[in-house]
Design an enzyme around this catalytic site. Structure first.
Site, PDB file in Angstrom:
ATOM      1  N   GLU A 254       0.884  -1.175   0.000  1.00  0.00           N
ATOM      2  CA  GLU A 254       0.000   0.000   0.000  1.00  0.00           C
ATOM      3  C   GLU A 254       0.913   1.212   0.000  1.00  0.00           C
ATOM      4  O   GLU A 254       1.479   1.561   1.034  1.00  0.00           O
ATOM      5  CB  GLU A 254      -0.890  -0.003   1.251  1.00  0.00           C
ATOM      6  N   CYS A 288      -2.031   9.295   2.479  1.00  0.00           N
ATOM      7  CA  CYS A 288      -1.730   8.647   1.190  1.00  0.00           C
ATOM      8  C   CYS A 288      -2.782   8.991   0.164  1.00  0.00           C
ATOM      9  O   CYS A 288      -2.488   9.191  -1.004  1.00  0.00           O
ATOM     10  CB  CYS A 288      -1.649   7.140   1.370  1.00  0.00           C
ATOM     11  N   GLU A 388       4.479  13.068  -4.606  1.00  0.00           N
ATOM     12  CA  GLU A 388       3.846  13.317  -3.312  1.00  0.00           C
ATOM     13  C   GLU A 388       4.588  14.435  -2.583  1.00  0.00           C
ATOM     14  O   GLU A 388       5.779  14.291  -2.292  1.00  0.00           O
ATOM     15  CB  GLU A 388       3.959  12.062  -2.444  1.00  0.00           C
TER      16      GLU A 388
HETATM   17  P1  NAP Z   1       8.294   4.848   4.704  1.00  0.00           P
HETATM   18  O1  NAP Z   1       9.429   5.717   4.996  1.00  0.00           O
HETATM   19  O2  NAP Z   1       8.318   4.000   3.484  1.00  0.00           O
HETATM   20  O3  NAP Z   1       8.107   3.931   5.987  1.00  0.00           O
HETATM   21  C1  NAP Z   1       7.063   3.008   6.125  1.00  0.00           C
HETATM   22  C2  NAP Z   1       7.476   1.951   7.128  1.00  0.00           C
HETATM   23  O4  NAP Z   1       8.556   1.188   6.587  1.00  0.00           O
HETATM   24  C3  NAP Z   1       7.987   2.520   8.444  1.00  0.00           C
HETATM   25  O5  NAP Z   1       7.615   1.671   9.495  1.00  0.00           O
HETATM   26  C4  NAP Z   1       9.497   2.486   8.228  1.00  0.00           C
HETATM   27  O6  NAP Z   1      10.209   2.496   9.426  1.00  0.00           O
HETATM   28  C5  NAP Z   1       9.644   1.178   7.500  1.00  0.00           C
HETATM   29  N1  NAP Z   1      10.897   1.003   6.765  1.00  0.00           N
HETATM   30  C6  NAP Z   1      11.787   1.940   6.369  1.00  0.00           C
HETATM   31  N2  NAP Z   1      12.829   1.361   5.721  1.00  0.00           N
HETATM   32  C7  NAP Z   1      12.582   0.036   5.702  1.00  0.00           C
HETATM   33  C8  NAP Z   1      13.284  -1.094   5.157  1.00  0.00           C
HETATM   34  N3  NAP Z   1      14.444  -0.973   4.523  1.00  0.00           N
HETATM   35  N4  NAP Z   1      12.714  -2.308   5.296  1.00  0.00           N
HETATM   36  C9  NAP Z   1      11.526  -2.458   5.920  1.00  0.00           C
HETATM   37  N5  NAP Z   1      10.833  -1.432   6.458  1.00  0.00           N
HETATM   38  C10 NAP Z   1      11.351  -0.205   6.353  1.00  0.00           C
HETATM   39  O7  NAP Z   1       6.940   5.662   4.648  1.00  0.00           O
HETATM   40  P2  NAP Z   1       6.442   6.770   5.682  1.00  0.00           P
HETATM   41  O8  NAP Z   1       7.225   8.000   5.455  1.00  0.00           O
HETATM   42  O9  NAP Z   1       6.374   6.198   7.044  1.00  0.00           O
HETATM   43  O10 NAP Z   1       4.924   6.992   5.214  1.00  0.00           O
HETATM   44  C11 NAP Z   1       4.549   7.849   4.202  1.00  0.00           C
HETATM   45  C12 NAP Z   1       4.287   7.079   2.932  1.00  0.00           C
HETATM   46  O11 NAP Z   1       3.326   6.060   3.165  1.00  0.00           O
HETATM   47  C13 NAP Z   1       3.687   7.958   1.850  1.00  0.00           C
HETATM   48  O12 NAP Z   1       4.240   7.602   0.613  1.00  0.00           O
HETATM   49  C14 NAP Z   1       2.208   7.578   1.914  1.00  0.00           C
HETATM   50  O13 NAP Z   1       1.484   7.843   0.742  1.00  0.00           O
HETATM   51  C15 NAP Z   1       2.285   6.116   2.201  1.00  0.00           C
HETATM   52  N6  NAP Z   1       1.032   5.628   2.765  1.00  0.00           N
HETATM   53  C16 NAP Z   1       0.273   4.747   2.037  1.00  0.00           C
HETATM   54  C17 NAP Z   1      -0.938   4.305   2.551  1.00  0.00           C
HETATM   55  C18 NAP Z   1      -1.809   3.344   1.788  1.00  0.00           C
HETATM   56  O14 NAP Z   1      -2.647   2.710   2.405  1.00  0.00           O
HETATM   57  N7  NAP Z   1      -1.663   3.224   0.473  1.00  0.00           N
HETATM   58  C19 NAP Z   1      -1.362   4.746   3.799  1.00  0.00           C
HETATM   59  C20 NAP Z   1      -0.565   5.636   4.505  1.00  0.00           C
HETATM   60  C21 NAP Z   1       0.637   6.062   3.979  1.00  0.00           C
HETATM   61  P3  NAP Z   1      10.835   3.880   9.973  1.00  0.00           P
HETATM   62  O15 NAP Z   1       9.815   4.941   9.874  1.00  0.00           O
HETATM   63  O16 NAP Z   1      11.139   3.527  11.364  1.00  0.00           O
HETATM   64  O17 NAP Z   1      12.013   4.173   9.126  1.00  0.00           O
END
Ligand code: NAP
Ligand code: MG
Length: 487
Positions: A254, A288, A388
């Site tokens: 997602e 998102c 984004e």
């Molecule tokens: P992110 O940086 O990709 O992080 C998401 C999760 O992945 C966090 O728990 C993060 O941990 C973890 N993570 C980071 N590096 C990783 C790795 N190498 N391996 C496994 N996990 C890892 O995203 P975010 O900044 O938290 O969230 C914003 C993004 O999420 C936006 O693009 C938004 O559109 C998207 N989003 C999508 C939905 C949907 O349902 N489609 C809903 C909400 C948000 P850490 O934060 O501890 O680094």
């Protein structure tokens, strides 16, 4: 800065709270004022191993297997009740940790409860089929749990998104290990604490806090995980998918969005304005499914944008706990990310219809607060209308014909959600049919609360569907049994 009253939280592994190692802690901040509100463990591979092993044992335990589907359902109904009973506390935690206005956190808590209600009800309705084959053979399918599910969730809606996949994962009989975002683990930790008295077998639900590249990577790359549910950015999604490929396990991705609100000149302007506004300012645009692009018919653009700007200028900005319309953005990192886009807009001479400035809120000098912003006349192919921004920043692009509207709407790497605004129902349907995205809203907007509506992306917004009955597919696998009864 942290002080002696800062709450120290452990991870939740095998039904127990770990004692954090003081040398390996992560500070958790309140985005409104930068104060440290808790510290959590910087979980590592070893913690993840213990959590996955606990989940494996719990999944295979007699205790979990003996729990009838309807009993599992009853536990989940109780979970929903507990969440509602603790609405105030959970909402406050969410607001203090994510920054969003308290009212929005209250909605998040209610939505989390509804996920548990919804999936509680399906626990005893997961059925197979009988398939007619040759005489003397009875052939049936059984939909079985997939096993150990790793849940990696983002920082913007921890409670909602955590509940969305945990509830269905448990309802279908799996064991779960969840890794919250490093910045916002507090509501999830509170949730497992609240659910403890329900008596799920220990190890069925585990939470390991930590950094993405450490705990997150350890979880998504663990060879004993049977399914990964990942919600977050495209870049991290790719990494998670690589780990899944190495272990040959399915993933649900997602990811992000750049969702358009497509506004035709025969729309109900008052209704449209209201939703377009809300869809970009909710959680300060850190959603998102934010309606981050206004794709509007040229004939009404000028007057619509003028009214929208006026409405935005009336909105209040402040710490989420003080009931503003907009809270801060999450962190310095998010501030810098948004600021890069605002600078680009300036450099490229994009007109600002309103906003565009960071403001100081009394008593919250360490927080990053952005005025809701409209970037006008943005060429659809410009980076500002493609990527984004993840802040309260709306881009406006115009179209002349329906065909052009669809082309612009589909013309980004993403495909999560779209809004269509017109009084012509036939046109609304025709446009909806041509949109490359997972959800279309006609004359209203908002993915969040629709727990029954399948949700997920096309293109770089990911694949697989969460929510609704559709999500059951992610957490179950099908077995075919053929029994010969006549020789
Ligand atoms: P992110 O940086 O990709 O992080 C998401 C999760 O992945 C966090 O728990 C993060 O941990 C973890 N993570 C980071 N590096 C990783 C790795 N190498 N391996 C496994 N996990 C890892 O995203 P975010 O900044 O938290 O969230 C914003 C993004 O999420 C936006 O693009 C938004 O559109 C998207 N989003 C999508 C939905 C949907 O349902 N489609 C809903 C909400 C948000 P850490 O934060 O501890 O680094
Ligand atoms: Mg992160």
């Amino acid at each position: 800065m942290s002080n002696s009253t800062t709450k120290v939280q452990g991870c939740y592994i095998n039904g127990e709270w770990t004692v954090p190692d003081p040398l390996n802690l992560i500070e958790v901040k309140n985005p409104a004022n930068g104060s440290v509100i808790a510290v959590v463990p910087r979980g590592n591979q070893e913690d993840v191993n213990r959590a996955v092993n606990a989940a494996k044992e719990a999944f295979r335990s007699k205790e979990w297997r003996a729990l009838e589907p309807q009993q599992r359902g009853r536990l989940l109904f109780k979970a929903a009740e507990i969440i509602r009973e603790n609405k105030e506390e959970l909402a406050k935690i969410e607001t203090l940790n994510v920054g969003k206005p308290l009212k929005q956190s209250e909605v998040d808590v209610e939505v989390a409860a509804r996920y548990f209600d919804f999936y509680a009800g399906i626990a005893d309705k997961i059925m197979g089929e009988t398939i007619p084959v040759q005489e003397g053979i009875i052939n049936y399918t059984v939909r079985e749990p997939i096993g150990i599910v790793g849940h990696v969730i983002p920082w913007n809606y921890p409670l909602q998104i955590g509940a969305r996949s945990i509830a269905v994962s448990l309802a279908t009989g799996n064991a779960a290990v969840l890794k919250p975002a490093e910045d916002t683990p507090l509501s999830i930790l509170k949730l497992v604490e609240l659910l403890e008295p329900l008596g799920f077998p220990k190890g069925i639900l585990n939470v390991v806090t930590g950094y993405g590249h450490e705990a997150g990577a350890a979880l998504s790359g663990h060879p004993d995980i049977n399914h990964i549910t990942f919600t977050g950015s495209v870049e991290t999604g790719k990494r998670v998918m690589e780990s899944a490929a190495k272990n040959i396990v399915p993933v649900t991705l997602e990811l992000g969005g750049k969702s358009p609100n497509i506004v035709f000149d025969d729309c109900n302007v008052e209704n449209t304005l209201d939703w377009v506004l809300r869809s970009i300012v909710q959680n300060s645009g850190q959603t998102c499914s934010a309606g981050s692009r206004l794709v509007i018919q040229e004939t009404i653009k000028k007057s619509f944008v003028k009214q929208l700007a006026k409405a935005m200028e009336k909105l209040t900005i402040g710490a989420g706990i003080d009931h503003p319309d907009l809270g801060p953005v999450l962190s310095k990192k998010q501030f810098e990310h948004i600021e890069r886009f605002l600078t680009l807009a300036k450099e490229d001479g994009i007109p600002v219809a309103t906003g565009g400035n960071w403001v100081t809120v009394d008593g919250c000098e360490e927080g990053y607060f952005l005025q809701p912003t409209i970037l006008d006349d943005v060429p659809p192919e410009h980076l500002l209308a493609q990527e984004e921004i993840f802040g309260p920043v709306l881009t406006v692009s115009t179209f002349r014909t329906k065909e052009e509207a669809v082309q612009i709407a589909n013309g980004t790497p993403y495909g999560l959600v779209a809004g269509v605004w017109t009084e012509d129902v036939g046109r609304a349907h025709r446009v909806a049919n041509q949109l490359e995205c997972g959800q279309v809203f006609i004359n209203h907007y908002g993915a969040g609360g629709g727990v029954a509506q399948p949700f997920g992306g096309h293109k770089k917004s990911g694949f697989g569907r969460e929510k609704g009955l559709e999500a059951i597919q992610n957490y179950t696998q099908l077995k075919n049994v053929a029994l010969r009864y006549s020789f």
